[in-house]
Design a protein around this motif. Sequence first.
Motif, PDB file in Angstrom:
ATOM      1  N   GLU A   1     -23.854  21.128 -15.153  1.00  0.00           N
ATOM      2  CA  GLU A   1     -23.348  20.908 -13.793  1.00  0.00           C
ATOM      3  C   GLU A   1     -24.469  20.356 -12.904  1.00  0.00           C
ATOM      4  OE1 GLU A   1     -21.274  24.317 -12.276  1.00  0.00           O
ATOM      5  OE2 GLU A   1     -21.026  23.436 -10.294  1.00  0.00           O
ATOM      6  N   ALA A   2     -25.696  20.709 -13.262  1.00  0.00           N
ATOM      7  CA  ALA A   2     -26.867  20.293 -12.482  1.00  0.00           C
ATOM      8  C   ALA A   2     -27.043  18.772 -12.450  1.00  0.00           C
ATOM      9  CB  ALA A   2     -28.113  20.937 -13.069  1.00  0.00           C
ATOM     10  N   LEU A   3     -26.353  18.053 -13.341  1.00  0.00           N
ATOM     11  CA  LEU A   3     -26.501  16.589 -13.340  1.00  0.00           C
ATOM     12  C   LEU A   3     -26.060  16.002 -12.005  1.00  0.00           C
ATOM     13  CD1 LEU A   3     -25.045  15.529 -16.832  1.00  0.00           C
ATOM     14  CD2 LEU A   3     -27.455  15.738 -16.168  1.00  0.00           C
ATOM     15  N   VAL A   4     -25.023  16.605 -11.414  1.00  0.00           N
ATOM     16  CA  VAL A   4     -24.438  15.993 -10.215  1.00  0.00           C
ATOM     17  C   VAL A   4     -25.399  16.053  -9.016  1.00  0.00           C
ATOM     18  CG1 VAL A   4     -22.514  16.065  -8.589  1.00  0.00           C
ATOM     19  CG2 VAL A   4     -22.081  16.269 -11.038  1.00  0.00           C
ATOM     20  N   PRO A   5     -25.896  17.247  -8.622  1.00  0.00           N
ATOM     21  CA  PRO A   5     -26.841  17.242  -7.498  1.00  0.00           C
ATOM     22  C   PRO A   5     -28.089  16.409  -7.784  1.00  0.00           C
ATOM     23  CG  PRO A   5     -26.644  19.456  -8.472  1.00  0.00           C
ATOM     24  CD  PRO A   5     -25.563  18.612  -9.058  1.00  0.00           C
ATOM     25  N   LEU A   6     -28.524  16.399  -9.029  1.00  0.00           N
ATOM     26  CA  LEU A   6     -29.704  15.597  -9.364  1.00  0.00           C
ATOM     27  C   LEU A   6     -29.394  14.111  -9.202  1.00  0.00           C
ATOM     28  CD1 LEU A   6     -32.629  15.604 -10.460  1.00  0.00           C
ATOM     29  CD2 LEU A   6     -31.669  15.510 -12.770  1.00  0.00           C
ATOM     30  N   SER A   7     -28.226  13.701  -9.678  1.00  0.00           N
ATOM     31  CA  SER A   7     -27.869  12.277  -9.620  1.00  0.00           C
ATOM     32  C   SER A   7     -27.786  11.789  -8.177  1.00  0.00           C
ATOM     33  CB  SER A   7     -26.528  12.045 -10.324  1.00  0.00           C
ATOM     34  OG  SER A   7     -25.462  12.579  -9.546  1.00  0.00           O
ATOM     35  N   GLN A   8     -27.483  12.728  -7.255  1.00  0.00           N
ATOM     36  CA  GLN A   8     -27.336  12.315  -5.856  1.00  0.00           C
ATOM     37  C   GLN A   8     -28.672  11.915  -5.220  1.00  0.00           C
ATOM     38  OE1 GLN A   8     -25.061  15.727  -4.688  1.00  0.00           O
ATOM     39  NE2 GLN A   8     -23.116  14.795  -5.319  1.00  0.00           N
ATOM     40  N   GLN A   9     -29.764  12.234  -5.900  1.00  0.00           N
ATOM     41  CA  GLN A   9     -31.079  11.782  -5.417  1.00  0.00           C
ATOM     42  C   GLN A   9     -31.417  10.395  -5.956  1.00  0.00           C
ATOM     43  OE1 GLN A   9     -34.100  14.849  -6.124  1.00  0.00           O
ATOM     44  NE2 GLN A   9     -32.449  16.332  -6.333  1.00  0.00           N
ATOM     45  N   PHE A  10     -30.539   9.861  -6.784  1.00  0.00           N
ATOM     46  CA  PHE A  10     -30.777   8.554  -7.413  1.00  0.00           C
ATOM     47  C   PHE A  10     -29.525   7.691  -7.242  1.00  0.00           C
ATOM     48  CE2 PHE A  10     -33.510  11.609  -9.397  1.00  0.00           C
ATOM     49  CZ  PHE A  10     -34.701  10.940  -9.611  1.00  0.00           C
ATOM     50  N   GLN A  11     -29.557   6.496  -7.854  1.00  0.00           N
ATOM     51  CA  GLN A  11     -28.373   5.637  -7.812  1.00  0.00           C
ATOM     52  C   GLN A  11     -27.332   6.063  -8.844  1.00  0.00           C
ATOM     53  OE1 GLN A  11     -30.879   5.106  -9.687  1.00  0.00           O
ATOM     54  NE2 GLN A  11     -30.374   3.867 -11.462  1.00  0.00           N
ATOM     55  N   THR A  12     -27.705   6.985  -9.717  1.00  0.00           N
ATOM     56  CA  THR A  12     -26.881   7.345 -10.883  1.00  0.00           C
ATOM     57  C   THR A  12     -25.493   7.845 -10.502  1.00  0.00           C
ATOM     58  OG1 THR A  12     -28.944   8.146 -11.825  1.00  0.00           O
ATOM     59  CG2 THR A  12     -26.920   8.670 -13.038  1.00  0.00           C
ATOM     60  N   LYS A  13     -24.488   7.280 -11.142  1.00  0.00           N
ATOM     61  CA  LYS A  13     -23.121   7.778 -10.971  1.00  0.00           C
ATOM     62  C   LYS A  13     -22.802   8.675 -12.164  1.00  0.00           C
ATOM     63  CE  LYS A  13     -22.360   5.095  -7.413  1.00  0.00           C
ATOM     64  NZ  LYS A  13     -23.590   5.385  -6.660  1.00  0.00           N
ATOM     65  N   VAL A  14     -22.448   9.915 -11.885  1.00  0.00           N
ATOM     66  CA  VAL A  14     -21.975  10.792 -12.961  1.00  0.00           C
ATOM     67  C   VAL A  14     -20.452  10.680 -12.965  1.00  0.00           C
ATOM     68  CG1 VAL A  14     -21.815  13.155 -13.827  1.00  0.00           C
ATOM     69  CG2 VAL A  14     -23.940  12.358 -12.770  1.00  0.00           C
ATOM     70  N   ILE A  15     -19.905  10.289 -14.104  1.00  0.00           N
ATOM     71  CA  ILE A  15     -18.462  10.025 -14.189  1.00  0.00           C
ATOM     72  C   ILE A  15     -17.844  10.937 -15.244  1.00  0.00           C
ATOM     73  CG2 ILE A  15     -16.713   8.244 -14.624  1.00  0.00           C
ATOM     74  CD1 ILE A  15     -19.180   6.250 -13.945  1.00  0.00           C
ATOM     75  N   THR A  16     -16.964  11.815 -14.800  1.00  0.00           N
ATOM     76  CA  THR A  16     -16.246  12.673 -15.754  1.00  0.00           C
ATOM     77  C   THR A  16     -14.995  11.926 -16.215  1.00  0.00           C
ATOM     78  OG1 THR A  16     -15.185  13.763 -13.879  1.00  0.00           O
ATOM     79  CG2 THR A  16     -17.064  14.877 -14.834  1.00  0.00           C
TER      80      THR A  16
ATOM     81  N   THR B   1     -35.688   9.340 -14.789  1.00  0.00           N
ATOM     82  CA  THR B   1     -36.367   8.054 -15.015  1.00  0.00           C
ATOM     83  C   THR B   1     -36.021   7.057 -13.917  1.00  0.00           C
ATOM     84  OG1 THR B   1     -34.535   7.115 -16.291  1.00  0.00           O
ATOM     85  CG2 THR B   1     -36.222   8.308 -17.551  1.00  0.00           C
ATOM     86  N   GLY B   2     -34.939   7.312 -13.201  1.00  0.00           N
ATOM     87  CA  GLY B   2     -34.472   6.358 -12.188  1.00  0.00           C
ATOM     88  C   GLY B   2     -33.741   5.178 -12.801  1.00  0.00           C
ATOM     89  N   ALA B   3     -33.625   5.158 -14.123  1.00  0.00           N
ATOM     90  CA  ALA B   3     -33.052   3.987 -14.802  1.00  0.00           C
ATOM     91  C   ALA B   3     -31.630   4.215 -15.296  1.00  0.00           C
ATOM     92  CB  ALA B   3     -33.938   3.604 -15.987  1.00  0.00           C
ATOM     93  N   THR B   4     -31.089   5.424 -15.093  1.00  0.00           N
ATOM     94  CA  THR B   4     -29.728   5.679 -15.568  1.00  0.00           C
ATOM     95  C   THR B   4     -28.744   5.309 -14.461  1.00  0.00           C
ATOM     96  OG1 THR B   4     -30.506   7.451 -16.992  1.00  0.00           O
ATOM     97  CG2 THR B   4     -28.164   7.464 -16.457  1.00  0.00           C
ATOM     98  N   ASP B   5     -27.976   4.276 -14.698  1.00  0.00           N
ATOM     99  CA  ASP B   5     -27.062   3.800 -13.655  1.00  0.00           C
ATOM    100  C   ASP B   5     -25.735   4.545 -13.698  1.00  0.00           C
ATOM    101  OD1 ASP B   5     -28.897   1.777 -12.689  1.00  0.00           O
ATOM    102  OD2 ASP B   5     -28.624   0.919 -14.687  1.00  0.00           O
ATOM    103  N   ALA B   6     -25.277   4.847 -14.901  1.00  0.00           N
ATOM    104  CA  ALA B   6     -24.059   5.666 -15.013  1.00  0.00           C
ATOM    105  C   ALA B   6     -24.254   6.652 -16.142  1.00  0.00           C
ATOM    106  CB  ALA B   6     -22.847   4.788 -15.304  1.00  0.00           C
ATOM    107  N   MET B   7     -23.903   7.918 -15.876  1.00  0.00           N
ATOM    108  CA  MET B   7     -23.862   8.899 -16.949  1.00  0.00           C
ATOM    109  C   MET B   7     -22.398   9.264 -17.131  1.00  0.00           C
ATOM    110  SD  MET B   7     -26.023  12.242 -17.923  1.00  0.00           S
ATOM    111  CE  MET B   7     -27.513  11.403 -18.173  1.00  0.00           C
ATOM    112  N   VAL B   8     -21.853   8.806 -18.239  1.00  0.00           N
ATOM    113  CA  VAL B   8     -20.422   8.943 -18.497  1.00  0.00           C
ATOM    114  C   VAL B   8     -20.234  10.122 -19.432  1.00  0.00           C
ATOM    115  CG1 VAL B   8     -18.367   7.732 -19.293  1.00  0.00           C
ATOM    116  CG2 VAL B   8     -20.299   6.426 -18.353  1.00  0.00           C
ATOM    117  N   VAL B   9     -19.585  11.173 -18.927  1.00  0.00           N
ATOM    118  CA  VAL B   9     -19.523  12.406 -19.710  1.00  0.00           C
ATOM    119  C   VAL B   9     -18.084  12.684 -20.141  1.00  0.00           C
ATOM    120  CG1 VAL B   9     -21.539  13.330 -18.514  1.00  0.00           C
ATOM    121  CG2 VAL B   9     -19.266  13.920 -17.669  1.00  0.00           C
TER     122      VAL B   9
END
Length: 652
Positions: free
Chosen positions: A333-348, A318-326
């Motif tokens: 695992e696919a969240l990380v490469p996908l997030s790199q195409q957006f502003q989204t920070k994936v935080i473990t 959506t382009g609207a997820t700023d942080a995905m806190v897991v």
Amino acid sequence: MTEKKRSIDPAAIEILERPECQEVSTAFSRAEAMKPCPIGADGRCCKNCAMGPCRLTKEGQVGICGATLEVVAARNLARAIAAGSASHSDHGRGVAMTLLAAAEGHAPDYKIRDIGKLTRVAGYLDIPTEGKEVNELSKEVAEEALAQFGQQTGEIIYVKRAPEKRQEIWHNLDVAPRGVDREVVEMLHRTHIGNDQDPEHILDHAVRTALADGWGGSMLSTDLTDILFGTPSPGQAQANLGVLKGDEVNIIVHGHEPTLSEMILAAVQDPEIIEYAKSKGAKGINVAGICCTANELLMRQGVPLAGNFLNQELAILTGATDAMVVDIQCIMEALVPLSQQFQTKVITTSNKVKIQGAIHMPFVEERALEVAKEIVRLGIDAFTERGKVNIPKAVDGLVGGFSHEYIRYMQGGIYRGSFRPLNDAIMAGRVRGAAGVVGCNNPRVCQDEAHSYVVRKLIENDVLVVVTGCGAIANAKYGLLSPDAIKYAGHGLRETCEAVGIPPVLHMGSCVDNTRILTLLTEVVAEGGLGDDISDLPVVGFAPEWMSEKALAIGTYFVASGVYTIFGVKSPVAASEEVTRLITEGWEEKFGAQLVFEPDLDKMVELALAHIDKKREALGLTEYDPQRFAKPGVTWDEVMGYAEKVGAPVSS
Ligand code: SF4
Ligand code: MSK
């Protein structure tokens, strides 16, 4: 029902069909590109030692060590059950550690929110409560809970919460669990090369392991989480990706443990953090959830559900997820490469889960709120880097928060809460029976289709439904958790729901909260009139879109507790007639219930209704007649008037 449809979720369909998403890799596209290995899928592949992997594809073929197909299939299933049990139960251990830290004053941001539940749980654990301070009692409860994990002999203390007849069955079959960790470890030991090589014997211990989860680790997890964060009661909320906000910072919490995400919720209410978000041009901060962290926060705090397992990548698209806190479990695992195409920070955030390329901010109980604020700040900073945002409009209303305590309360209040109204409704045939529809999404089948189809059919046939996990979120997305789902219910179920003031589909929580269903069934038995064991009840369990090992653990402890359980998708032991017989007829003989794999949705419903009617007949109950309670004079407008009167959300 087309086989090729990826999802029935309007938000998912919209995103997946966008031209810019056509080439993006998602679980949906990867599932299409990679067919499952047919040898492994059926349970024919053993890789328990380096002489293999052995693929038993021919009639009578054995592995290098001589292992037969039956042993290989049973071992594979047993190991999956052990992994599922370990996951739930280690989650439960984590909650116990947090409770202990809170009680000892090492986790100052946590308070004991439900003292009533603390006292009840102390009672289950045989801990005297009189004259004890809250923290003192919490410490004793946490320590006794932790002892259940490492216990070597005797019996997990919660076994005694099951109906007496069920306990007798477990004792007679010698499957009552001794300690949570012991059973998991022993399962791995037994299935190492050269050990247990009798499929029935292997599966007996798989049952013991699953029971250690259901009546041990998971049940403790639910209880201790309620003590820390409150026992759920109904509240309104919204579901689907339309809950994301274009003008606010969107923080998505995803996984299973509410310990950190509860702190994220506290952090976003801090005036300084809100001011920081505003200083970056955001109107506010929006927290939404995915998977069971979502369910935990919804049940207690009314936090919106962004989606279930297969929505996690779509939330980023959506382009609207700023942080995905897991935190833990079901995080792709696919969240990380996908997030790199957006502003989204994936935080473990868990010490147990790191993903390469993600930001790792381990959560420490001593400074939980501080860590949560740091995480939220990262999300706020990411908001300023947003590109194109395209949030689907799809959103539906729901009521969530049906703990078993609340279900008892709503049938008579504090004065005389009980299960009498429900039992009477079942005995009279108003309610034909009940079903628990739980479990995951799986891109091998159309997302949410089986969940919503089965639930619609069940309530149409006067079966009261309870839901948990991703199945609950699936149903929320189609308005099936809102009071106006009553329009799909049969006449008798509708009358009962109107009388009690509940929707026909009740959200009972997360994956570990399947244990609330065990407690509910035990209370229904104790109420009387429906036999003296769970296996006497006209009830069924479902995991129509299962994919995880945890689902197999849940299915196994449901069956061992006496609940006939139907899984969709495919059987992981399809190759072995003997193992299939052991988990169906074999478990029927031992536990009075079967674990059945049936991919066809109509057949699933047929099996469920036939089982419910068989149990009704065995109990000598009135034969179910769908027309007996038909009142043609009652119009839908009158029902809607009722929904508005009780202030329930009505979806468009
Ligand atoms: Fe093959 Fe036996 Fe080793 Fe399994 S344990 S991989 S069947 S040799
Ligand atoms: S999250 S285990 S996909 S239900 Fe509990 Fe959903 Fe299944 Fe994970």
